[in-house]
Design a protein around this motif. Structure first.
Motif, mmCIF file in Angstrom:
data_model
loop_
_atom_site.group_PDB
_atom_site.id
_atom_site.type_symbol
_atom_site.label_atom_id
_atom_site.label_comp_id
_atom_site.label_asym_id
_atom_site.label_seq_id
_atom_site.Cartn_x
_atom_site.Cartn_y
_atom_site.Cartn_z
ATOM 1 N N GLU A 68 0.847 -1.189 0.000
ATOM 2 C CA GLU A 68 0.000 0.000 0.000
ATOM 3 C C GLU A 68 0.883 1.239 0.000
ATOM 4 O O GLU A 68 1.894 1.284 0.706
ATOM 5 C CB GLU A 68 -0.878 0.031 1.249
ATOM 6 N N PRO A 69 0.498 2.278 -0.762
ATOM 7 C CA PRO A 69 1.281 3.508 -0.716
ATOM 8 C C PRO A 69 1.133 4.193 0.633
ATOM 9 O O PRO A 69 0.104 4.063 1.298
ATOM 10 C CB PRO A 69 0.682 4.369 -1.834
ATOM 11 N N VAL A 70 2.158 4.884 1.030
ATOM 12 C CA VAL A 70 2.106 5.678 2.258
ATOM 13 C C VAL A 70 2.451 7.116 1.913
ATOM 14 O O VAL A 70 3.159 7.389 0.946
ATOM 15 C CB VAL A 70 3.079 5.159 3.343
ATOM 16 N N ALA A 71 1.935 8.018 2.696
ATOM 17 C CA ALA A 71 2.253 9.439 2.498
ATOM 18 C C ALA A 71 3.653 9.699 3.011
ATOM 19 O O ALA A 71 4.091 9.095 3.995
ATOM 20 C CB ALA A 71 1.250 10.304 3.228
ATOM 21 N N PRO A 72 4.372 10.619 2.381
ATOM 22 C CA PRO A 72 5.687 10.955 2.913
ATOM 23 C C PRO A 72 5.553 11.596 4.284
ATOM 24 O O PRO A 72 4.518 12.209 4.591
ATOM 25 C CB PRO A 72 6.252 11.955 1.897
ATOM 26 N N PRO A 73 6.551 11.441 5.138
ATOM 27 C CA PRO A 73 6.448 12.045 6.474
ATOM 28 C C PRO A 73 6.348 13.557 6.370
ATOM 29 O O PRO A 73 6.945 14.181 5.500
ATOM 30 C CB PRO A 73 7.745 11.624 7.170
ATOM 31 N N GLU A 74 5.550 14.123 7.254
ATOM 32 C CA GLU A 74 5.393 15.583 7.260
ATOM 33 C C GLU A 74 6.640 16.221 7.865
ATOM 34 O O GLU A 74 7.199 15.700 8.823
ATOM 35 C CB GLU A 74 4.166 15.979 8.051
ATOM 36 N N ARG A 75 7.021 17.334 7.305
ATOM 37 C CA ARG A 75 8.162 18.062 7.854
ATOM 38 C C ARG A 75 7.698 18.849 9.068
ATOM 39 O O ARG A 75 6.635 19.445 9.070
ATOM 40 C CB ARG A 75 8.738 19.030 6.824
ATOM 41 N N GLN A 76 8.537 18.854 10.086
ATOM 42 C CA GLN A 76 8.212 19.608 11.279
ATOM 43 C C GLN A 76 8.874 20.975 11.188
ATOM 44 O O GLN A 76 10.026 21.098 10.800
ATOM 45 C CB GLN A 76 8.719 18.875 12.512
ATOM 46 N N ALA A 77 8.104 21.990 11.535
ATOM 47 C CA ALA A 77 8.653 23.354 11.529
ATOM 48 C C ALA A 77 9.588 23.530 12.719
ATOM 49 O O ALA A 77 9.322 23.026 13.816
ATOM 50 C CB ALA A 77 7.526 24.374 11.591
ATOM 51 N N ASN A 78 10.657 24.231 12.512
ATOM 52 C CA ASN A 78 11.612 24.492 13.616
ATOM 53 C C ASN A 78 11.269 25.766 14.319
ATOM 54 O O ASN A 78 10.882 26.728 13.921
ATOM 55 C CB ASN A 78 13.044 24.557 13.099
#
Length: 78
Positions: A68-78
């Motif tokens: 199954e495809p997965v979404a790329p991990p979300e980037r966290q704001a610094n």
């Protein structure tokens, strides 16, 4: 440096070798030594890594039915 995802780069990544096909309409295949013996990956096949670090070619229809495809991990704001 070679372009990524060329037959030579894919073969180098998975420890395989590019060979002349002669079987399908593709000009080449990649032979991969697997735990079950030598397997041939053709143009359009996925190359997957097993749990022991081994590589296998996988036909697109089998890949789609198995994974199954997965979404790329979300980037966290610094």
């Amino acid at each position: 440096m070679a372009e990524p995802n060329t037959p030579d780069e894919v073969a180098r990544w998975c420890g395989g070798r590019v060979v002349g096909d002669g079987i399908t309409f593709n000009p080449y295949s990649i032979e991969i030594d697997t735990l079950e013996g030598v397997m041939r990956g053709d143009y359009g096949d996925w190359i997957i890594r097993g749990v022991q670090g081994e590589h296998y070619p996988c036909k697109p229809d089998i890949f789609a039915a198995t994974y199954e495809p997965v979404a790329p991990p979300e980037r966290q704001a610094n």
